[in-house]
Design an enzyme around this catalytic site. Structure first.
Site, PDB file in Angstrom:
ATOM      1  N   ASN A 211      16.010   3.016  62.462  1.00 17.86           N
ATOM      2  CA  ASN A 211      15.460   3.923  61.448  1.00 17.86           C
ATOM      3  C   ASN A 211      14.213   3.327  60.798  1.00 17.86           C
ATOM      4  O   ASN A 211      13.239   4.029  60.526  1.00 17.86           O
ATOM      5  CB  ASN A 211      16.514   4.229  60.378  1.00 17.86           C
ATOM      6  N   CYS A 263      18.256   9.859  55.227  1.00 16.56           N
ATOM      7  CA  CYS A 263      18.411   8.602  55.962  1.00 16.56           C
ATOM      8  C   CYS A 263      17.249   7.631  55.837  1.00 16.56           C
ATOM      9  O   CYS A 263      17.436   6.523  55.362  1.00 16.56           O
ATOM     10  CB  CYS A 263      18.699   8.916  57.413  1.00 16.56           C
TER      11      CYS A 263
END
Ligand code: NAD
Ligand code: UGA
Length: 435
Positions: A211, A263
Site C-alpha cells: 500500500n 486504506c
C-alpha cells in the site's frame, strides 16, 4: 470445508461471498445490528458492484450465512478469519487493534477444536504473535495456529480482485496451517495466481509495503503534475512516457486531489509508526503522508483561486464525493476537506454523488445542498468541480452544462474531460498538470 469470517464489511463480506462461490461453507459474523439486519434481509450494507448477486446466489445455495454468534459460526470451522476494522488510533497514528484483539478473544472462547486463526485485516508486524498470546492466555487448553493472509482487493473492483488476484500472501509457521490455507485457496491457485507462503511477520509487512508503494506512486505523479503546471509540460503524457517503461508500469499514475480512502491514508501513517518504533524510520513514507495531507487540504485553496479568489455568495457544483468511483465509501475522501472549506468561505455548495450521499451527510457541513443528479447540481452554478471520476460524469455534454450553469469555470480534478471540447463550449477549463 467450513470457515467463519468475523466482520461483514468491505473485506469480510466480499471475501466471505467469494469463498462461498468457490464452494466453501462460510459463516459471517457481524456485530453491527444494522449491517446484520440488512444482510439477513438480502440488502447490501455497502455498495460494491456485483456483490448483491454473488451474496444472494450463495445464500440461496446454503453456503453463506450471517449471524451475530461467533460460537455458532465456529462450529466445525477449520479456519476463522478476522476481517474487522483497523482504523487509525486517535492521537498517535498507530493502527487501532482493539477490534482485532477483541475478536481474537471472542474466537478463543468460542473454539471447540483445532482451527487456524487468520488475520485478513491489515495489521502491524507483531499482531499475529500477540493474537497467539491472547488466545493461549484465554484458553490454555486449545490447539490452534495463527496465520496472516492480508487482503489486496480494491473497492469498486473487489470481487474481480479477490477471485483473480495478482498474488495471495499467506504467512504461517506450521505445516498444518499451511495445508488448511492451501486447500482453501486451491480454486485461486488453479487460476495460476502465485500463492506465496511466508513467515507471519513478512506477510504482515508485505501488506503495508504494498500500500505504501502504491501511495508513493500516486504522490509522485501528483508532484510531477504540480511541476507540469509550472513548466508547461503535460502530466498525462509524462505519465504515459514513464509508464511504458516496464520497470515503472502504467498503473497508479493518475494525478488527482490526493489519495484517500479507508486504506492508503491509515496504512501509510501506521507504517510510519511501525518503522519509527522498530528503529528503522521510513523517511520516504513519512514524506508521502505529509505531501498527500498538504495536497488534500490545499485543494480547496486552489479551487477558490481558480474561482477568482472570493467565493462568498457564489454557487459551486461538486460532482463526486466518494474517495474513488464505484464505492459508497467516504472514509478520508478528498471531498471532505474541499467541501468543508468551500462552505466555510461562504459558497453555496451543491453536491451529487451516485452512491456516496448517505455516507457523506454526517461528514459534510449542514448547509450543503444534495442534488438529484449532475445536471441538478450544475443548475445556476458559477463553477463546477469534478472530484470523483464516476463514469456517468465522463459523458456530460459541455453544451448542456453551459446552458445549465450561470458561470463558465470548470475544474476537473481527475482530468476526465477534453480541454478543447470544454473550451469550445465556452468554459474556462482547469485540469491537473495539463497546460
Ligand atoms: P469495515 O469497517 O467495512 O468492516 C469491518 C466490520 O467488522 C464492521 O462491519 C464491524 O461492525 C465488524 N466487526 C467489528 N468487530 C467485530 C466483532 N468482534 N465481531 C463481528 N463483527 C465485528 O472495514 P473494511 O473496509 O472491511 O476493512 C477491514 C480490514 O481489512 C481493515 O484492516 C482494512 O485495512 C483491511 N482492508 C480493507 C480493504 C478495503 O478495500 N476496504 C482492502 C484490503 C484490506
Ligand atoms: C487500495 C489498494 O489499491 C488495494 O490493493 C488495497 O487492498 C486497499 O487499498 C486496502 O488495503 O484496503 P482502495 O483504497 O480501494 O485500494 O483504492 P485505490 O484504487 O488504491 O485508490 C486509493 C486512492 O488513490 C483513491 O483516492 C484514488 O483516487 C487514488 N488514486 C489511485 C489516484 O489518485 N491515482 C491513481 O492513479 C490511483
Amino acid at each position: 470445508m467450513r470457515i467463519a469470517m468475523i466482520g461483514g464489511g468491505y473485506v469480510g463480506l466480499v471475501s466471505g461471498a467469494c469463498f462461498a462461490e468457490f464452494g466453501v461453507d462460510v459463516a459471517v459474523v457481524e456485530v453491527d445490528p444494522t449491517r446484520l439486519a440488512a444482510l439477513r434481509e438480502g440488502r447490501m450494507p455497502i455498495y460494491e458492484p456485483g456483490l448483491e448477486d454473488l451474496v444472494k446466489s450463495n445464500v440461496a445455495a446454503g453456503r453463506l450465512t450471517f449471524g451475530a454468534d461467533i460460537a455458532e459460526a465456529m462450529n466445525g470451522a477449520e479456519a476463522v478469519f478476522i476481517a474487522v476494522g483497523t482504523p487509525t488510533r486517535r492521537g498517535d497514528g498507530h493502527a487501532d487493534l482493539s477490534y482485532v484483539y477483541a475478536a481474537a478473544e471472542q474466537v478463543a472462547r468460542a473454539m471447540t477444536g483445532y482451527a487456524v486463526i487468520v488475520t485478513k485485516s491489515t495489521v502491524p508486524v507483531g499482531t499475529g504473535r500477540r493474537i497467539a498470546e491472547i488466545v493461549s492466555a484465554t484458553r490454555p487448553d486449545l490447539e490452534f495456529d495463527v496465520a496472516s493472509n492480508p487482503e489486496f482487493l480494491r473497492e469498486g473492483n473487489a470481487i474481480g480482485d479477490f477471485m483473480k488476484p495478482d498474488r495471495v500472501v499467506i504467512g504461517a509457521t506450521s505445516e498444518r496451517a499451511r495445508a488448511t490455507m492451501q486447500r482453501l485457496y486451491a480454486p485461486i491457485a488453479a487460476t495460476e495466481a502465485p500463492i506465496l507462503f511466508t513467515g507471519i511477520e513478512t506477510a504482515e509487512l508485505t501488506k503495508y509495503a504494498g500500500n505504501a508503494f502504491l501511495a508513493m506512486k500516486v504522490t509522485f505523479i501528483n508532484e510531477m503534475a504540480d511541476l507540469c503546471e509550472r513548466t508547461g509540460a503535460d502530466v498525462l503524457e509524462v505519465a504515459r512516457g514513464i509508464g511504458l517503461d516496464a520497470r515503472i508500469g502504467a498503473r497508479f499514475l493518475q494525478p488527482g486531489p490526493g489519495f484517500g480512502g479507508s486504506c492508503f491514508p491509515k496504512d501509510t501513517l501506521a507504517l510510519v509508526r511501525i518503522a519509527q518504533e522498530a528503529g528503522a524510520p521510513s523517511r520516504l513514507v513519512e514524506t508521502v503522508v505529509a505531501v498527500n495531507d498538504a495536497r488534500k487540504s490545499g485543494m480547496a485553496a486552489r479551487i477558490i483561486t481558480l474561482c477568482g479568489g472570493a467565493i462568498r455568495g457564489k454557487t459551486i457544483a461538486i460532482l463526486g464525493l466518494t474517495f474513488k468511483p464505484e464505492t459508497d465509501d467516504m472514509r478520508d475522501s478528498p471531498a471532505i476537506p474541499i467541501v468543508a472549506r468551500l462552505a466555510e468561505d461562504g459558497a453555496h455548495v451543491r453536491v451529487y454523488d451516485p452512491e456516496g450521499m448517505d455516507a457523506a451527510r454526517p461528514l459534510l457541513p449542514p448547509s450543503i445542498s444534495y442534488c438529484r443528479d449532475a445536471h441538478d447540481a450544475a443548475k445556476d452554478a458559477d463553477a463546477l468541480v469534478l472530484i470523483t471520476e464516476w463514469n456517468q460524469f465522463r459523458a456530460l455534454s459541455p453544451t448542456r452544462l453551459a446552458t445549465e450553469m450561470k458561470g463558465r469555470t470548470l475544474i476537473d480534478l481527475r482530468n476526465v474531460y477534453d480541454p478543447a471540447a470544454m473550451r469550445q463550449a465556452g468554459f474556462t477549463y482547469h485540469g491537473i498538470g495539463r497546460p
